[in-house]
Design a protein around this motif. Structure first.
Motif, PDB file in Angstrom:
ATOM      1  N   VAL A  93       0.859  -1.183   0.000  1.00  0.00           N
ATOM      2  CA  VAL A  93       0.000   0.000   0.000  1.00  0.00           C
ATOM      3  C   VAL A  93       0.896   1.235   0.000  1.00  0.00           C
ATOM      4  O   VAL A  93       1.812   1.345   0.825  1.00  0.00           O
ATOM      5  CB  VAL A  93      -0.931   0.027   1.228  1.00  0.00           C
ATOM      6  N   VAL A  94       0.666   2.158  -0.923  1.00  0.00           N
ATOM      7  CA  VAL A  94       1.501   3.355  -1.065  1.00  0.00           C
ATOM      8  C   VAL A  94       0.626   4.606  -1.031  1.00  0.00           C
ATOM      9  O   VAL A  94      -0.596   4.532  -1.203  1.00  0.00           O
ATOM     10  CB  VAL A  94       2.307   3.320  -2.384  1.00  0.00           C
ATOM     11  N   ASP A  95       1.245   5.755  -0.822  1.00  0.00           N
ATOM     12  CA  ASP A  95       0.508   7.021  -0.852  1.00  0.00           C
ATOM     13  C   ASP A  95       0.401   7.568  -2.269  1.00  0.00           C
ATOM     14  O   ASP A  95      -0.592   8.193  -2.620  1.00  0.00           O
ATOM     15  CB  ASP A  95       1.197   8.065   0.042  1.00  0.00           C
ATOM     16  N   ASP A  96       1.425   7.342  -3.074  1.00  0.00           N
ATOM     17  CA  ASP A  96       1.482   7.904  -4.425  1.00  0.00           C
ATOM     18  C   ASP A  96       1.268   6.783  -5.445  1.00  0.00           C
ATOM     19  O   ASP A  96       2.073   5.847  -5.510  1.00  0.00           O
ATOM     20  CB  ASP A  96       2.850   8.560  -4.638  1.00  0.00           C
ATOM     21  N   PRO A  97       0.211   6.837  -6.248  1.00  0.00           N
ATOM     22  CA  PRO A  97      -0.036   5.769  -7.225  1.00  0.00           C
ATOM     23  C   PRO A  97       1.057   5.635  -8.267  1.00  0.00           C
ATOM     24  O   PRO A  97       1.208   4.582  -8.881  1.00  0.00           O
ATOM     25  CB  PRO A  97      -1.380   6.170  -7.857  1.00  0.00           C
ATOM     26  N   ARG A  98       1.832   6.701  -8.471  1.00  0.00           N
ATOM     27  CA  ARG A  98       2.956   6.587  -9.407  1.00  0.00           C
ATOM     28  C   ARG A  98       3.973   5.568  -8.896  1.00  0.00           C
ATOM     29  O   ARG A  98       4.574   4.833  -9.677  1.00  0.00           O
ATOM     30  CB  ARG A  98       3.614   7.958  -9.601  1.00  0.00           C
ATOM     31  N   THR A  99       4.122   5.529  -7.582  1.00  0.00           N
ATOM     32  CA  THR A  99       5.011   4.536  -6.981  1.00  0.00           C
ATOM     33  C   THR A  99       4.504   3.131  -7.244  1.00  0.00           C
ATOM     34  O   THR A  99       5.272   2.214  -7.536  1.00  0.00           O
ATOM     35  CB  THR A  99       5.129   4.777  -5.462  1.00  0.00           C
ATOM     36  N   ALA A 100       3.192   2.963  -7.151  1.00  0.00           N
ATOM     37  CA  ALA A 100       2.598   1.648  -7.408  1.00  0.00           C
ATOM     38  C   ALA A 100       2.934   1.172  -8.817  1.00  0.00           C
ATOM     39  O   ALA A 100       3.330   0.024  -9.029  1.00  0.00           O
ATOM     40  CB  ALA A 100       1.086   1.709  -7.214  1.00  0.00           C
ATOM     41  N   ALA A 101       2.794   2.075  -9.802  1.00  0.00           N
ATOM     42  CA  ALA A 101       3.075   1.705 -11.191  1.00  0.00           C
ATOM     43  C   ALA A 101       4.550   1.370 -11.395  1.00  0.00           C
ATOM     44  O   ALA A 101       4.895   0.417 -12.098  1.00  0.00           O
ATOM     45  CB  ALA A 101       2.659   2.840 -12.122  1.00  0.00           C
ATOM     46  N   LEU A 102       5.414   2.145 -10.759  1.00  0.00           N
ATOM     47  CA  LEU A 102       6.853   1.899 -10.913  1.00  0.00           C
ATOM     48  C   LEU A 102       7.269   0.587 -10.254  1.00  0.00           C
ATOM     49  O   LEU A 102       8.137  -0.128 -10.766  1.00  0.00           O
ATOM     50  CB  LEU A 102       7.641   3.073 -10.314  1.00  0.00           C
ATOM     51  N   TRP A 103       6.642   0.269  -9.132  1.00  0.00           N
ATOM     52  CA  TRP A 103       6.979  -0.995  -8.467  1.00  0.00           C
ATOM     53  C   TRP A 103       6.458  -2.193  -9.258  1.00  0.00           C
ATOM     54  O   TRP A 103       7.068  -3.255  -9.245  1.00  0.00           O
ATOM     55  CB  TRP A 103       6.448  -0.997  -7.037  1.00  0.00           C
ATOM     56  N   ALA A 104       5.332  -1.998  -9.943  1.00  0.00           N
ATOM     57  CA  ALA A 104       4.840  -3.078 -10.808  1.00  0.00           C
ATOM     58  C   ALA A 104       5.836  -3.327 -11.933  1.00  0.00           C
ATOM     59  O   ALA A 104       6.028  -4.467 -12.370  1.00  0.00           O
ATOM     60  CB  ALA A 104       3.472  -2.714 -11.377  1.00  0.00           C
ATOM     61  N   ARG A 105       6.480  -2.256 -12.405  1.00  0.00           N
ATOM     62  CA  ARG A 105       7.489  -2.402 -13.455  1.00  0.00           C
ATOM     63  C   ARG A 105       8.648  -3.272 -12.986  1.00  0.00           C
ATOM     64  O   ARG A 105       9.317  -3.929 -13.795  1.00  0.00           O
ATOM     65  CB  ARG A 105       8.009  -1.016 -13.858  1.00  0.00           C
ATOM     66  N   GLU A 106       8.863  -3.288 -11.666  1.00  0.00           N
ATOM     67  CA  GLU A 106       9.924  -4.125 -11.105  1.00  0.00           C
ATOM     68  C   GLU A 106       9.410  -5.503 -10.700  1.00  0.00           C
ATOM     69  O   GLU A 106      10.062  -6.229  -9.954  1.00  0.00           O
ATOM     70  CB  GLU A 106      10.540  -3.420  -9.891  1.00  0.00           C
ATOM     71  N   SER A 107       8.203  -5.844 -11.170  1.00  0.00           N
ATOM     72  CA  SER A 107       7.597  -7.170 -10.946  1.00  0.00           C
ATOM     73  C   SER A 107       7.299  -7.459  -9.477  1.00  0.00           C
ATOM     74  O   SER A 107       7.290  -8.618  -9.050  1.00  0.00           O
ATOM     75  CB  SER A 107       8.501  -8.274 -11.523  1.00  0.00           C
ATOM     76  N   MET A 108       7.022  -6.396  -8.684  1.00  0.00           N
ATOM     77  CA  MET A 108       6.691  -6.603  -7.277  1.00  0.00           C
ATOM     78  C   MET A 108       5.213  -6.918  -7.066  1.00  0.00           C
ATOM     79  O   MET A 108       4.787  -7.249  -5.970  1.00  0.00           O
ATOM     80  CB  MET A 108       7.075  -5.367  -6.464  1.00  0.00           C
ATOM     81  N   GLY A 109       4.431  -6.811  -8.128  1.00  0.00           N
ATOM     82  CA  GLY A 109       3.012  -7.097  -8.031  1.00  0.00           C
ATOM     83  C   GLY A 109       2.271  -6.427  -9.165  1.00  0.00           C
ATOM     84  O   GLY A 109       2.884  -5.826 -10.066  1.00  0.00           O
ATOM     85  N   CYS A 110       0.964  -6.511  -9.122  1.00  0.00           N
ATOM     86  CA  CYS A 110       0.100  -5.881 -10.116  1.00  0.00           C
ATOM     87  C   CYS A 110      -0.440  -4.580  -9.528  1.00  0.00           C
ATOM     88  O   CYS A 110      -1.071  -4.588  -8.472  1.00  0.00           O
ATOM     89  CB  CYS A 110      -1.038  -6.829 -10.485  1.00  0.00           C
ATOM     90  N   ALA A 111      -0.187  -3.446 -10.170  1.00  0.00           N
ATOM     91  CA  ALA A 111      -0.597  -2.142  -9.647  1.00  0.00           C
ATOM     92  C   ALA A 111      -1.940  -1.718 -10.223  1.00  0.00           C
ATOM     93  O   ALA A 111      -2.228  -1.957 -11.396  1.00  0.00           O
ATOM     94  CB  ALA A 111       0.449  -1.092  -9.967  1.00  0.00           C
TER      95      ALA A 111
END
Length: 289
Positions: free
Chosen positions: A217-235
């Motif tokens: 769970v993040v505050d900034d959705p841009r972080t969610a998208a970037l972490w998905a790019r690193e295969s940490m999950g589906c954003a």
């Protein structure tokens, strides 16, 4: 208690050291220690605990720190606006922007405003919608760009079109159809979501009866998208955010769920009569399309 004391206290709170805070403020350590002691005496409580290598805030100190940030920001905004009006410089505008609306901000129109009125000063505060509403209520920002849901009492609002969420999927987690997916498809997958989605997503999965796994769970959705790019999950992020976020080679699929759709909005206080400058900025923001 004065503004200078609050600025000193903010520096101490953020640097966690008297020495580091003094260096940041370009003053020596003894005057800073004196002002902290003077402030504590004036307020009648201990604000910070001095350790051998660091300073930590007491509960009272934490309250003062949050209030001091607002007071100093409002003071600085007022000084800028009054000075700019007095000198005919054109004025200043403070915007509060929810990062989830970044993809809808008409940057080209604001750039055009800056070119036509180079003496207009902009200050941008970023944060989740509840924080932007607080800043607007406190007079620290003049105009907010936020995302539903939010309480619109006492506000004037210009809403953008409703937009869906999209799922940013690493190849190893791809599910659904070619361009879309459903909550059922996401059941059991590790999801990366912004904090604003937690409650609504929980309700939607409860109704569906699926396996909700919010692993991050993040505050900034841009972080969610970037972490998905690193295969940490589906954003799961607003569709418009994809315009301004590098998602790499991930799959981007529209989430078919009306309950999780939202709208961005330009907001300002209803009782505030916008100046010509404010009206110009509001017009340039338009419908955020």
């Amino acid at each position: 208690m004065n503004i200078k004391q609050l600025e000193y206290f903010i520096a101490i709170a953020e640097e966690h050291q008297i020495t580091a805070a003094a260096k940041r403020l370009h003053i020596s350590q003894p005057p800073l220690s004196y002002e902290l002691a003077k402030l504590e005496k004036e307020l009648g409580c201990q604000l910070a605990v001095r350790g051998p290598r660091s300073v930590s805030l007491t509960e009272a100190g934490k309250v003062l720190y949050e209030r001091a940030l607002r007071i100093v920001a409002l003071t600085q905004a007022t000084e800028r606006e009054v000075a700019s009006v007095a000198t005919g410089a054109g004025g200043s505008i403070s915007l509060g922007v929810d990062p989830s609306c970044s993809g809808l901000m008409p940057a080209d129109r604001l750039v055009d405003l800056h070119r036509r009125f180079p003496n207009v000063e902009f200050e941008v505060h970023e944060g989740p919608t509840p924080s932007i509403l607080d800043l607007l209520d406190g007079g620290i920002v003049d105009i907010g760009v936020v995302r539903t849901p939010f309480k619109s009492d006492g506000l004037r609002c210009r809403f953008a079109e409703t937009e869906p969420l999209v799922a940013v999927m690493p190849p190893a987690l791809e599910v659904g159809e070619e361009a879309s997916c459903t909550l059922e498809d996401l059941s059991g997958l590790p999801l990366i979501v912004s904090r604003r989605l937690v409650a609504e997503l929980g309700k939607a999965f409860e109704v569906m009866g699926g396996d909700l796994r919010m692993t991050t769970v993040v505050d900034d959705p841009r972080t969610a998208a970037l972490w998905a790019r690193e295969s940490m999950g589906c954003a799961l992020v607003p569709r418009s955010l994809i315009r301004v976020t590098d998602t790499g080679d991930q799959f981007i699929k529209t989430l078919e769920c009306r309950e999780l759709e939202s709208r961005a909005a330009v907001i300002w206080k209803a009782q505030h009569t916008p100046s010509d400058l404010y009206r110009t900025v509001i017009a340039l923001l338009g419908d955020l399309s």
